[in-house]
Design a protein around this motif. Structure first.
Motif, PDB file in Angstrom:
ATOM      1  N   LEU A 214       5.871 -12.858  31.224  1.00 22.20           N
ATOM      2  CA  LEU A 214       6.149 -13.207  29.836  1.00 22.20           C
ATOM      3  C   LEU A 214       4.884 -13.800  29.223  1.00 22.20           C
ATOM      4  O   LEU A 214       4.311 -14.758  29.761  1.00 22.20           O
ATOM      5  CB  LEU A 214       7.292 -14.227  29.764  1.00 22.20           C
ATOM      6  CG  LEU A 214       7.689 -14.731  28.366  1.00 22.20           C
ATOM      7  CD1 LEU A 214       8.067 -13.576  27.453  1.00 22.20           C
ATOM      8  CD2 LEU A 214       8.844 -15.728  28.480  1.00 22.20           C
TER       9      LEU A 214
ATOM     10  N   ALA B 291      11.458 -17.633  23.139  1.00 25.01           N
ATOM     11  CA  ALA B 291      10.916 -17.424  24.487  1.00 25.01           C
ATOM     12  C   ALA B 291      11.958 -17.770  25.543  1.00 25.01           C
ATOM     13  O   ALA B 291      12.080 -17.077  26.565  1.00 25.01           O
ATOM     14  CB  ALA B 291       9.655 -18.265  24.682  1.00 25.01           C
TER      15      ALA B 291
ATOM     16  N   ILE C 186       4.916 -17.291  33.167  1.00 23.11           N
ATOM     17  CA  ILE C 186       4.615 -17.322  31.739  1.00 23.11           C
ATOM     18  C   ILE C 186       3.134 -17.630  31.565  1.00 23.11           C
ATOM     19  O   ILE C 186       2.620 -18.605  32.117  1.00 23.11           O
ATOM     20  CB  ILE C 186       5.442 -18.388  31.002  1.00 23.11           C
ATOM     21  CG1 ILE C 186       6.945 -18.130  31.166  1.00 23.11           C
ATOM     22  CG2 ILE C 186       5.077 -18.440  29.528  1.00 23.11           C
ATOM     23  CD1 ILE C 186       7.822 -19.190  30.528  1.00 23.11           C
TER      24      ILE C 186
ATOM     25  N   CYS D 140       9.370 -21.025  20.664  1.00 20.17           N
ATOM     26  CA  CYS D 140       9.792 -21.615  21.938  1.00 20.17           C
ATOM     27  C   CYS D 140      11.246 -21.264  22.250  1.00 20.17           C
ATOM     28  O   CYS D 140      11.577 -20.921  23.394  1.00 20.17           O
ATOM     29  CB  CYS D 140       9.614 -23.129  21.887  1.00 20.17           C
ATOM     30  SG  CYS D 140       7.942 -23.682  21.496  1.00 20.17           S
TER      31      CYS D 140
ATOM     32  N   VAL E 134       6.164 -12.836  23.147  1.00 21.04           N
ATOM     33  CA  VAL E 134       6.768 -13.596  22.053  1.00 21.04           C
ATOM     34  C   VAL E 134       5.636 -14.348  21.368  1.00 21.04           C
ATOM     35  O   VAL E 134       4.857 -15.050  22.026  1.00 21.04           O
ATOM     36  CB  VAL E 134       7.848 -14.573  22.544  1.00 21.04           C
ATOM     37  CG1 VAL E 134       8.524 -15.266  21.365  1.00 21.04           C
ATOM     38  CG2 VAL E 134       8.886 -13.855  23.392  1.00 21.04           C
TER      39      VAL E 134
ATOM     40  N   LEU F 135       2.984 -15.457  25.809  1.00 18.12           N
ATOM     41  CA  LEU F 135       3.266 -16.186  24.577  1.00 18.12           C
ATOM     42  C   LEU F 135       1.988 -16.392  23.787  1.00 18.12           C
ATOM     43  O   LEU F 135       0.929 -16.684  24.371  1.00 18.12           O
ATOM     44  CB  LEU F 135       3.872 -17.560  24.876  1.00 18.12           C
ATOM     45  CG  LEU F 135       5.109 -17.627  25.775  1.00 18.12           C
ATOM     46  CD1 LEU F 135       5.547 -19.070  25.939  1.00 18.12           C
ATOM     47  CD2 LEU F 135       6.242 -16.771  25.218  1.00 18.12           C
TER      48      LEU F 135
END
Length: 699
Positions: free
Chosen positions: A215, A203, A242, A200, A164, A217
């Protein structure tokens, strides 16, 4: 179906501005939806064509009997604004606004148009991705509503990784790197301007996908930290790590630099503290974002930081040891029993402590791996392993190396990284799902990240839930003079130096006599944050005459600088073995931030501090102090006993609690706070507090 669920897994998609040409923004999503297996309804919207890419069109969205779940707006300028309004009127759940020229520009018109169209969309219950969005792609469902060319160049494969990103490019660059390593990617989404749905918030929605194991970002800003905290909480609930790459450093919030704390707690360091608090690993660059990906996908749960290195090269052993030392991974010696068993297998000139150097004997006996690895697997001193085969070829059974190491990894259930720069050697390891790196440094960095990230996630899971950040007071800051500042801290349970506020020379002399021993005399004014530069600090005064003279000198100095005179503070002299500092300020995005670290007058010139975001406890403070450069001094060096920090740790927690419970306090500095070897050696000698400009009670 919720709005964001409709964005990630829609049942129907309309493409406004649909094009026959698959190389145009309005044509690419149609190509992808057909090619990548989207099973829902696809509706091209084009008033000038009856058919686009084999699909019947409608002239306008309003011609449909029911609204699609998701609409792609692939027309420019004012046409895009009109299309978005039509989507809202129709009851579309989510619209992806691919058009540019809005909030990403310096144009006030563009920003105002963006705000207005988002407000209209939200009023009708529709969410907006973008503007300036490259689109969303879910390869698990085939809902690839994106115009990126990357998916033509690098064919997708559904897999356990989600991406993301605010940036379109950075939503697909990690995708390309991962696919080049054979790793499948399920989600790759670009939010663009974040005018409505932020990176955000998206996510947090993607983190709900239980099929994910990692994940990633990419953040250029963190527009809503509470949503990112929510994403981290959702991810931790099912063990999803993350990793975030946050670029850009801005001056936001630097009005707090009126204090030492504001100078030390710049926005980028606050981002570090925020991500750490929530168990998110911060990558340094694009390569770092994906470097450890294979380790996360194995399902390993590391239990410590001790690494064992094994190689047929002495150089690899040495370089692995260097890299481990630099990363903070310990190469603990194997037990005597393990070393004894290894000596019965390896030649006499091999090293069996750690690193384990098999030597060139591997060339004549490719079975050495299969013989020594089970022995090492039983050793209790190892939490992770590095296996290095820098060179091999004829006479080496490299397939056996891969097979034996994979069996070893399965038996131990512990992380294993491979160093194999030769593709011939790397292949049998990679084919068996082992993480392979071209050099020792990259392998150890990935292992270090994986192990420490697991520790971060465990620590985050044990913390209290963080409340949403209350908006900062819009009123301007007001400096409390030192007497009021010390009173604020004392009321919060922070130990402050015995002192009195005096408004006449006679009161000052009487205060010095009552306190006993040498005293400090300091000018007190609500206009002065830092007193030394103005000649307002007089130390080690032992007689009435010097105290009275210091009083007059302070009053004169304040008058000379046009500063209000609130009196002087007469304080007991207190010394410790070390001067530390405590500070806090209220970040406009992340809320209260507490700074712990080395103190004294050089606190800004030679900063050595760590940041903490409430809530935190004394163990968190102790770990933060342990990362400072002065940590060895605190622990005791050259025969000195360690400093006792118990009351300092308690004071730091009290500062965090004070900032959380009293939103009027904008920032505070406690510097110095002296500590020593005795448990009671912890005293705040000076304090500066800024509050919002409201009525305050006198101490």
């Amino acid at each position: 179906m919720s709005n964001l669920a409709a964005a990630l897994d829609p049942r129907s998609i309309a493409v406004i501005g649909a094009s026959e040409n698959p190389d145009k923004i309005g044509g690419r999503p149609l190509l992808y939806l057909a090619r990548f297996g989207f099973r829902g309804e696809v509706i091209p919207v084009n008033p000038r064509r009856e058919e686009v890419q084999g699909l019947r069109t409608v002239p306008r969205l309003s011609d449909l009997a029911r609204a699609p779940d998701l609409a792609i707006v692939a027309v420019p300028g004012e046409a895009a604004v009109a299309a978005l309004d039509e989507c809202g009127a129709m009851g579309v759940k989510v619209a992806i606004m691919m058009a540019s020229g809005f909030g990403e520009t310096d144009s006030e018109h563009g920003k105002a148009a963006e705000r207005a169209m988002v407000e209209r969309a939200r009023a009708r219950g529709m969410r907006v991705i973008g503007p300036n969005s490259q689109g969303l792609a879910n390869f698990g469902t085939g809902a690839v509503a994106s115009f990126s060319s990357m998916f033509l160049e690098v064919p997708p494969l559904d897999g356990p990784v989600g991406i993301v990103s605010q940036s379109g490019a950075m939503s697909v660059v990690p995708y390309g790197l991962l696919r080049g390593r054979g790793i499948g990617v399920r989600h790759t989404h670009a939010t663009g301007n974040d005018a409505d749905v932020t990176v955000c918030e998206l996510a947090a929605a993607v983190a709900e996908d239980r099929a994910l194991k990692l994940l990633l970002l990419y953040l250029e800003s963190i527009p809503d930290p509470h949503q990112l905290a929510q994403a981290a909480e959702v991810a931790r609930s099912h063990g999803l790590p993350i990793v975030a790459l946050k670029s850009g450093r801005t001056a936001a919030g630097q009005a707090a630099a009126l204090s030492h704390t504001g100078a030390l707690a710049n926005e980028d360091r606050v981002v570090d503290a925020f991500l750490e608090q929530h168990g998110i690993w911060r990558a340094r660059d694009t390569a770092d974002l994906v470097e450890a990906a294979e380790l996360y996908l194995k399902g390993w749960r590391p239990e410590g930081r001790r690494m064992v290195a094994i190689s047929n090269s002495g150089a690899t052993c040495v370089m692995a040891a260097d890299a481990a030392s630099a990363a903070g991974l310990a190469l603990a010696p194997l037990t005597e029993d393990t070393q004894g068993e290894l000596r019965t297998i390896l030649p006499s000139f091999a090293s069996v402590r750690n690193p384990v150097d098999i030597t060139a004997a591997l060339m004549t006996n490719s079975g050495l791996f299969s013989q020594i690895l089970p022995v090492i697997a039983r050793d209790p001193s190892a939490d992770a392993f590095l296996v290095g085969v820098p060179v091999a070829g004829r006479a080496y059974d490299v397939d056996a190396f891969g097979r034996d190491t994979a069996a070893f990894a399965a038996e131990t259930g512990k992380p294993v990284v491979i160093v194999a720069p030769q593709e011939l050697v790397a292949r049998p390891f990679r084919e068996r799902g082992l993480p392979v790196f071209p050099g020792e440094g990259a392998a150890v960095r990935a292992l270090h990240q994986f192990i420490l990230h697991h520790e971060l996630m465990q620590a985050a899971a044990g913390r209290s839930k963080v409340a949403a950040v209350a908006p900062a007071s819009p009123r301007p800051p007001r400096l409390l003079d030192e007497a009021w500042s010390l009173a604020r801290l004392a009321a919060a349970g922070i130990p402050v130096v015995p002192h009195r506020l005096c408004r006449t020379p006679e009161e000052a002399v009487a205060a010095a006599a009552a306190l006993g021993g040498p005293v400090a005399v300091k000018g007190c004014s609500p206009d002065v944050a830092h007193k030394s530069e103005l000649g307002l600090v007089h130390l080690d005064l032992s007689d009435a005459a010097s105290v009275a003279a210091a009083f007059e000198a302070c009053r004169t100095a304040l008058a000379r600088h046009g500063s209000a005179f609130a009196g002087v503070i007469v304080a007991a002299m207190r010394r410790g073995r070390r001067e530390l500092m405590l500070g806090a300020h209220r970040d406009p995005f992340f809320g209260p931030v507490v700074v712990v670290g080395d103190g004294g007058k050089y606190v800004e010139a030679m900063p050595d501090a760590a940041l903490l975001l409430p809530p935190f406890d004394e163990d968190d403070v102790r770990r933060a102090i342990g990362r400072l450069r002065i940590a060895p001094v605190i622990a005791g060096t050259r025969g000195e006993p360690p400093l006792t920090l118990d009351r300092y740790l308690t004071a730091a927690v009290a500062v965090g609690r004070l900032m959380t419970q009293n939103p009027r306090i904008l920032s505070l500095d406690v510097n110095p706070i002296v500590v020593g070897h005795d448990p009671d050696d912890c005293t705040a000698l000076d304090a500066v507090v800024f509050e919002s400009d409201e009525e305050v009670d006198t101490p």
